[in-house]
Scaffold this active site. Sequence first.
Site, short mmCIF file in Angstrom:
data_model
loop_
_atom_site.label_atom_id
_atom_site.label_comp_id
_atom_site.label_asym_id
_atom_site.label_seq_id
_atom_site.Cartn_x
_atom_site.Cartn_y
_atom_site.Cartn_z
N ARG A 80 0.78 -1.25 0.00
CA ARG A 80 0.00 0.00 0.00
C ARG A 80 0.80 1.29 0.00
NH1 ARG A 80 -4.14 -2.51 -2.12
NH2 ARG A 80 -5.58 -3.51 -0.67
N ASN A 294 -11.43 -10.04 -4.60
CA ASN A 294 -11.43 -10.27 -6.03
C ASN A 294 -10.17 -11.03 -6.42
OD1 ASN A 294 -12.24 -10.17 -8.67
ND2 ASN A 294 -11.44 -8.13 -9.05
N ASP A 321 -2.09 -12.81 -1.47
CA ASP A 321 -2.78 -11.63 -1.99
C ASP A 321 -3.23 -10.75 -0.81
OD1 ASP A 321 -3.87 -9.76 -3.68
OD2 ASP A 321 -5.55 -11.01 -4.35
ZN LIG Z 1 -5.52 -9.32 -8.34
ZN LIG Z 2 -3.45 -8.67 -5.58
#
Ligand SMILES: [Zn+2]
Ligand SMILES: [Zn+2]
Length: 451
Positions: A80, A294, A321
Amino acid sequence: MRARRMFHPERPQADLLIRGAHVLDPRSELDGPHDILIRAGHIAELGAAGALAASPDAITIDATGKHAFPAFFDPHVHLRTPGHEYKETIDTGTAAAAAGGFCGVIAMPNTDPVVDDASILRSLTEMAGREAHVPVGFLAAITRGLRGAELTEMADLRDAGALGFTDDGKPLTSAGMLRKAIQYQRLTGGVVALHEEDPALSGDGVMHEGAVSARLGLAGIPSVSESTMIARDAALARFEDARMHFQHLSCAESVEALEAAKAAGILVSGEASPHHLTLTDDVVRTLDSRFKMNPPLRRERDRKALVQALKSGVIDCVATDHAPHARHEKEVPFEQAPMGTTGLETAFAALYTELVLTGELELDLVIRRMTDGAALFDLPTPTIVPGELANICLVDLGAEFEVGADGYVSRSENCCFHGRTLHGRVLLTLAAGAVAFGEPALAATVLLGAR
Ligand SMILES: [Zn+2]
Ligand SMILES: [Zn+2]
């Protein structure tokens, strides 16, 4: 000259004797109680439990009944920074990685600004050189601003240290743009990693399209949104004889597409996340936005296909992720919440509890797949062998804990395993020869040097 690709500060190198741990390393075929002597950050010696003596200045840890594994490697995290430091930073994100037993992570470029320019990448590698708790590598963007219209200066980005390229967060919808990217990749090296999704099929979907979305009246994202893109891009990889990595596979159809591509000899690889391997869209019935990510959580048959593919090697590795979001962003109605779950601190325990203890996977397979991501990016695989730099995590498989009960090391708390009781607590992480994490009781010993 070989560019540097993993970044971290020089930290004091560990002098430790880990005594009597059950050492499990599928690659060195270790599976039993051993002493591990670590000298100046390197694995100096392996011996039978109780056989090795610590040198006078080494700290001894009695690890009887605990497990020592090669520390894990995560090829897909979101740290981030720059731009969204209220969600996570290199400091907090890599501290979370260390707490989860990881000795290395690869950060995605979908920041603000996007990592699409060598100067931005250099400022990040310098930052990692100051504050990373475990070594960090970076993927740079494939297209400027992740807009899909114009390639980045891939050669400059490689020179600045990029491990590869991705537009993660967004799919690369233009096959022509991807073709150009993989043609450049042949010259620059590095891996092209792809978030596979056809926006025309995903539409405004907020969860998996199926019985649960129909019941809840929520717009769905069909499985084919992902699998058709994997099939398309594998065909491109074949046509250009290029190497390609598919990120966060979520469904059975994607596994089939990847398996077919591999069977045809195409240089493709794939990853799956602990949440897709252990959860289904059934949990979305709660409308808890921690379950919104997602690609979305899918059906039980998809979950089973992912587990089977991890076992067979069709899916090469686990990737979290890790996608931190602030509480105020997630505490809104499900439809409006941003996509993503954190995962670094719970990855091992989730897989151990939900797949190993249930008999779906063997422990050594999980350890293997949690370390296999490094080689996909041309990095050394963590392994417990004399002479190697110490990349080791010490885990108490018998310890259970409620996720989030003691807070999180990550700056964000949007963890989809929040409130679950998981087994397998990480006690100590050595990364690149240094102590990167010690749980409180151990930290006093290993970090402060008490004997
Ligand atoms: Zn992705
Ligand atoms: Zn990702």
